[in-house]
Design a protein around this motif. Structure first.
Motif, PDB file in Angstrom:
ATOM      1  N   TRP A   1       0.774  -1.390   0.197  1.00  0.00           N
ATOM      2  CA  TRP A   1       0.134  -0.131   0.046  1.00  0.00           C
ATOM      3  C   TRP A   1       0.860   1.304  -0.114  1.00  0.00           C
ATOM      4  N   CYS A   2       0.482   2.225  -0.636  1.00  0.00           N
ATOM      5  CA  CYS A   2       1.038   3.628  -0.728  1.00  0.00           C
ATOM      6  C   CYS A   2       0.065   4.696  -0.680  1.00  0.00           C
ATOM      7  N   CYS A   3       0.456   5.733  -0.084  1.00  0.00           N
ATOM      8  CA  CYS A   3      -0.701   6.922   0.133  1.00  0.00           C
ATOM      9  C   CYS A   3      -0.258   7.724  -0.932  1.00  0.00           C
ATOM     10  N   TYR A   4      -1.630   8.022  -1.635  1.00  0.00           N
ATOM     11  CA  TYR A   4      -1.742   9.140  -2.764  1.00  0.00           C
ATOM     12  C   TYR A   4      -2.733  10.278  -2.181  1.00  0.00           C
ATOM     13  N   VAL A   5      -2.677  11.293  -2.822  1.00  0.00           N
ATOM     14  CA  VAL A   5      -3.439  12.441  -2.657  1.00  0.00           C
ATOM     15  C   VAL A   5      -4.033  13.175  -4.103  1.00  0.00           C
ATOM     16  N   GLN A   6      -5.181  13.538  -4.059  1.00  0.00           N
ATOM     17  CA  GLN A   6      -5.871  13.928  -4.962  1.00  0.00           C
ATOM     18  C   GLN A   6      -6.532  15.218  -4.830  1.00  0.00           C
ATOM     19  N   SER A   7      -6.255  16.407  -5.553  1.00  0.00           N
ATOM     20  CA  SER A   7      -7.030  17.679  -5.113  1.00  0.00           C
ATOM     21  C   SER A   7      -7.622  17.909  -6.520  1.00  0.00           C
ATOM     22  N   VAL A   8      -8.421  19.142  -6.729  1.00  0.00           N
ATOM     23  CA  VAL A   8      -8.868  19.346  -7.922  1.00  0.00           C
ATOM     24  C   VAL A   8      -8.200  19.557  -8.915  1.00  0.00           C
TER      25      VAL A   8
ATOM     26  N   ARG B   1      -4.383  18.384  -9.103  1.00  0.00           N
ATOM     27  CA  ARG B   1      -3.406  17.549  -9.420  1.00  0.00           C
ATOM     28  C   ARG B   1      -3.382  16.333  -8.351  1.00  0.00           C
ATOM     29  N   ALA B   2      -2.593  15.494  -8.656  1.00  0.00           N
ATOM     30  CA  ALA B   2      -2.578  14.195  -8.026  1.00  0.00           C
ATOM     31  C   ALA B   2      -0.932  13.768  -7.731  1.00  0.00           C
ATOM     32  N   LYS B   3      -0.620  13.171  -6.448  1.00  0.00           N
ATOM     33  CA  LYS B   3       0.841  12.787  -6.315  1.00  0.00           C
ATOM     34  C   LYS B   3       0.712  11.689  -5.146  1.00  0.00           C
ATOM     35  N   LYS B   4       1.918  10.967  -5.353  1.00  0.00           N
ATOM     36  CA  LYS B   4       2.331  10.041  -4.548  1.00  0.00           C
ATOM     37  C   LYS B   4       2.928  10.691  -3.123  1.00  0.00           C
ATOM     38  N   LEU B   5       2.440  10.471  -2.009  1.00  0.00           N
ATOM     39  CA  LEU B   5       3.011  10.885  -0.816  1.00  0.00           C
ATOM     40  C   LEU B   5       4.197  10.249  -0.275  1.00  0.00           C
ATOM     41  N   LYS B   6       4.792  10.990   0.710  1.00  0.00           N
ATOM     42  CA  LYS B   6       6.305  10.316   1.214  1.00  0.00           C
ATOM     43  C   LYS B   6       5.659   9.473   2.184  1.00  0.00           C
TER      44      LYS B   6
ATOM     45  N   PHE C   1       1.310   4.306   8.532  1.00  0.00           N
ATOM     46  CA  PHE C   1       2.053   4.078   9.755  1.00  0.00           C
ATOM     47  C   PHE C   1       2.815   5.416  10.146  1.00  0.00           C
ATOM     48  N   SER C   2       2.856   6.277   9.627  1.00  0.00           N
ATOM     49  CA  SER C   2       3.569   7.574   9.889  1.00  0.00           C
ATOM     50  C   SER C   2       3.123   8.043  11.239  1.00  0.00           C
ATOM     51  N   GLU C   3       3.894   9.079  11.778  1.00  0.00           N
ATOM     52  CA  GLU C   3       3.529   9.664  12.970  1.00  0.00           C
ATOM     53  C   GLU C   3       2.480  10.967  12.923  1.00  0.00           C
ATOM     54  N   GLU C   4       2.679  11.529  11.814  1.00  0.00           N
ATOM     55  CA  GLU C   4       2.099  12.780  11.483  1.00  0.00           C
ATOM     56  C   GLU C   4       2.055  12.958   9.964  1.00  0.00           C
ATOM     57  N   PHE C   5       0.824  13.867   9.561  1.00  0.00           N
ATOM     58  CA  PHE C   5       0.565  13.820   8.058  1.00  0.00           C
ATOM     59  C   PHE C   5       1.329  15.046   7.612  1.00  0.00           C
ATOM     60  N   SER C   6       1.608  14.892   6.398  1.00  0.00           N
ATOM     61  CA  SER C   6       2.614  15.576   5.481  1.00  0.00           C
ATOM     62  C   SER C   6       2.300  15.411   4.009  1.00  0.00           C
ATOM     63  N   VAL C   7       2.285  16.773   3.238  1.00  0.00           N
ATOM     64  CA  VAL C   7       2.069  16.735   1.827  1.00  0.00           C
ATOM     65  C   VAL C   7       3.341  16.514   1.042  1.00  0.00           C
ATOM     66  N   ASP C   8       4.306  16.318   1.618  1.00  0.00           N
ATOM     67  CA  ASP C   8       5.623  15.865   0.939  1.00  0.00           C
ATOM     68  C   ASP C   8       5.616  14.807  -0.064  1.00  0.00           C
ATOM     69  N   HIS C   9       5.873  14.982  -1.372  1.00  0.00           N
ATOM     70  CA  HIS C   9       5.805  13.888  -2.443  1.00  0.00           C
ATOM     71  C   HIS C   9       6.985  12.858  -2.087  1.00  0.00           C
ATOM     72  N   ALA C  10       6.808  11.455  -2.658  1.00  0.00           N
ATOM     73  CA  ALA C  10       7.736  10.642  -2.508  1.00  0.00           C
ATOM     74  C   ALA C  10       8.854  10.705  -3.425  1.00  0.00           C
ATOM     75  N   GLU C  11      10.050  10.259  -3.132  1.00  0.00           N
ATOM     76  CA  GLU C  11      11.078  10.515  -3.939  1.00  0.00           C
ATOM     77  C   GLU C  11      10.976   9.523  -5.243  1.00  0.00           C
ATOM     78  N   GLY C  12      11.305  10.541  -6.125  1.00  0.00           N
ATOM     79  CA  GLY C  12      11.222   9.859  -7.546  1.00  0.00           C
ATOM     80  C   GLY C  12       9.945   9.836  -8.361  1.00  0.00           C
ATOM     81  N   SER C  13       8.698  10.401  -7.509  1.00  0.00           N
ATOM     82  CA  SER C  13       7.473  10.615  -8.131  1.00  0.00           C
ATOM     83  C   SER C  13       7.480  11.895  -8.847  1.00  0.00           C
TER      84      SER C  13
END
Length: 671
Positions: free
Chosen positions: A595-602, A604-609, A613-625
């Motif tokens: 499983w990988c986390c993804y985010v979709q807005s009106v 754009r879409a991107k894969k999250l870092k 099981f992460s401790e807090e939410f972040s909108v940073d994108h995954a490396e290489g995406s």
């Protein structure tokens, strides 16, 4: 009417269709009444041998008619249960010794709720004054957005990947620009004509605006009308937006028995139309034979004809009507020693007002009341006795095809208000083991059982994964029940739970998505929110455009990708949709590590870092995406060749079926 999209039927067609529905309902009611009268006429001949009363059941697929006639009039009668139908009634003593009958019409459908004003979602009325103010603000922002858009286009290549916090605002301004551009020419022309008038009134308007700055903001017209509509509802009136009638409708009626045939000397004598035929036959033979056999005076011929229509009895009704049936009512208070007459006369004297000038005597001036002659004294008011109408006991076996997750409540239909009500019931008891609901009521009429429509909302989690070509498995863990829905081509079916016997009639039964939604709701399992469900259940508010875009992308990539609930969706804000996704080509559960986390807005879409099981939410994108405009391109660009081939080869029927089912659940808003 329900199958045709809104707006495609004209008002004339809708009115004609509704009139047809009313005509058919009246015709069905007329036929049932005629059949009931015919059965009651022959009640004595078809009475039960043991009890001496009529006991009849006529059953079809959707309608069941149960009829009982009190022929024996046994004062020791306690209760009667229609065998096999799970309906028991208990008559009070006044009715147990009267010429009455009980008819119960049980339908598997609810034909009354659509007549209630709370059945349909409340349409929000737009306040025109507020809309004009918004348009003016949009026009002012339009020019600014155009200038910012040019700068944003120049710096778009240098913008970092995680800078999508203002996506919704920029897209919203883009949507506004079309409105402002279309109305700019018209506003300029109107502005030139009104410019001079505006200059003259400018000073006065500025003064009024300053005076109104300290005033509180008043609610809009639409909000005020909605609040007034809610306040108009009595506390006992059921809001059908929040509660749902389940198991159909039961019509409990108290009927008057028609005259029964009497056998004498080999003849069957009946009061009514049958006797009129005998009279005509006998009169043709001569008046002597008629008088000898029946011993009736000639003037009784006009009085003996009775109305052959179904006679319903109002209960509680007038005591005279019940006394005609032979019912003996008890007095609530004995009509003895009522000193109300004197008090009433004194009250009337007070209501007449003070006496006029010149009418006071010497005794009145000194505080003494003059004596009144007996002839002028007010006669004592007649005492009206108050009779007690004891309640009727009812026990209902709840339908075996409806799941009740809380204690159900009985409700009665009000013809005056055209709504369901909760009042009029006492001693309500629910037997969960035997699935019976018992209560007492002193009113006959239409009854149903209601349950909260939002018991299974919000959802705890959900997952949807492919199962080969044009097939998928949709799992929803709701607040109370866990469901599994299989999707195959353009059909879907319920496969789980297996430990709920109330859903056996739906399990492994393939149907269209809208039919499955309707069937689950009718069975008491509602996992499909309505447009106004947010008023009755907690939800995660999301941008509707972004949400619907995500549902479309999920359906289009479902042949090769699995999707799941993410806890970060509730913390991502209104403008972002967060989910878990993984490429999945085998018919087996998804590995947790995939499983990988993804985010979709009106926009754009991107894969999250982060992951689940992460401790807090972040909108940073995954490396290489890289960024993409939507989840469809985000997933297909990074998918394997086999996954892309499966997505391209998927049937459009399967994609449409899956998309319709996902949209009906509103996963990202109600989980």
């Amino acid at each position: 009417m329900s199958d045709t999209p809104e707006g495609e039927l004209s008002e004339a067609d809708v009115g004609r269709y509704r009139q047809t529905i009313r005509d058919l309902q009246e015709l069905l009611s007329y036929k049932l009444d005629e059949a009931t009268v015919e059965m009651l006429k022959k009640a004595t001949a078809e009475a039960d041998i043991e009890s001496g009363n009529l006991q009849k059941i006529s059953k079809l697929d959707d309608v069941t008619v149960m009829l009982w006639a009190n022929l024996n009039k046994n004062p020791r009668f306690k209760s009667f249960e229609f065998p096999g139908e799970g309906f028991t009634f208990e008559l009070p003593k006044p009715l147990a010794t009267a010429d009455v009958g009980i008819r119960v019409i049980k339908t598997a459908f609810d034909h009354l709720s659509p007549h209630c004003r709370t059945f349909y979602p409340r349409k929000k009325k737009v306040d025109k004054s507020a809309a004009q103010e918004e348009e003016e603000k949009e026009e002012e922002e339009g020019t600014k957005d155009g200038e910012e858009g040019e700068k944003e286009g120049e710096d778009d290549d240098e913008k970092p990947l995680d800078a999508d916090a203002d996506d919704a605002k920029s897209v919203a301004s883009g949507r506004k620009s079309a409105v402002s551009a279309a109305g700019s020419t018209r506003e300029k022309e109107e502005g030139e004509n009104e410019g001079k008038e505006g200059e003259e009134k400018g000073e006065g308007e500025e003064g009024e605006e300053r005076e109104g700055e300290g005033e509180e903001k008043k609610p809009t017209t639409a909000e005020a009308e909605e609040e007034e509509e809610l306040l108009e509802l009595d506390e006992d009136v059921i809001d059908l937006r929040q509660f749902s009638p389940l198991g159909g409708v039961m019509y409990l009626e108290l009927l008057q028995l028609p005259p029964q045939p009497v056998s004498a000397r080999g003849w069957s004598i009946v009061e009514g139309s049958c006797l009129s035929a005998y009279l005509r036959q006998f009169c043709s033979l001569g008046g002597v034979m008629y008088l000898e056999l029946l011993q009736l005076p000639p003037q009784l011929v006009c009085e003996i004809f009775v109305d052959e229509s179904l006679q319903r009895i109002a209960y509680p009704g007038e005591p005279e009507d019940l006394k005609k049936l032979g019912a003996t009512l008890t007095l609530a208070t004995p009509p003895e020693e009522k000193p109300a007459a004197k008090e009433t006369s004194q009250a009337n004297m007070l209501l007449e007002g003070p006496p006029k000038e010149g009418e006071k005597g010497e005794g009145e001036q000194q505080g003494e009341q003059p004596e009144q002659p007996e002839a002028d004294a007010a006669p004592p008011a007649p005492v009206q006795p108050t009779y007690i109408t004891p309640p009727v006991g009812v026990t209902i076996k709840l339908p075996s095809t409806v799941a009740f997750y809380e204690e159900p409540q009985p409700a009665r239909w009000s013809w005056a208000g055209k709504h369901w009500r909760l009042d009029g019931f006492t001693d309500i008891k629910y037997d969960e083991e035997n699935k019976t609901l018992s209560f007492k009521t002193n009113t006959f009429g239409l009854l149903t059982v209601i349950q909260d429509s939002h018991l299974n909302m919000p959802f705890q989690s959900w997952e949807i994964r492919p199962r080969g070509n044009n097939a998928a498995l949709f799992t929803i863990i709701a607040a109370i029940v866990e469901l599994e829905i299989e999707i195959k081509d353009d059909r879907c079916c319920l496969s789980q739970p297996e430990d709920t016997p109330e859903l056996d009639h739906l399990r492994k039964k393939w149907m269209a998505p809208k039919d499955l939604v309707k069937a689950l709701r009718a069975s008491g399992v509602n996992i499909f929110p309505e447009p106004d469900s947010s008023k009755f259940v907690s939800m995660t508010k999301k941008d509707e455009e972004a949400e619907m875009l995500t549902y479309r992308c999920m359906a289009m990539t479902l042949p090769a990708f699995a999707f799941s609930w993410s806890k970060w969706n509730a913390e991502a804000g209104e403008d972002r949709i967060v989910m878990q996704a993984a490429e999945h080509l085998e018919d087996e559960p998804v590995n947790e590590d995939d499983w990988c986390c993804y985010v979709q807005s009106v926009r754009r879409a991107k894969k999250l870092k982060i992951n689940e099981f992460s401790e807090e939410f972040s909108v940073d994108h995954a490396e290489g995406s890289e960024l993409r405009s939507n989840m469809y391109h985000m997933l297909t660009d990074s998918a394997s060749e086999k996954a892309r081939e499966r997505i391209q080869a998927a049937s459009y029927k399967f994609l449409h079926c899956a998309g319709e089912l996902i949209r009906a659940t509103r996963l990202f808003t109600y989980s």
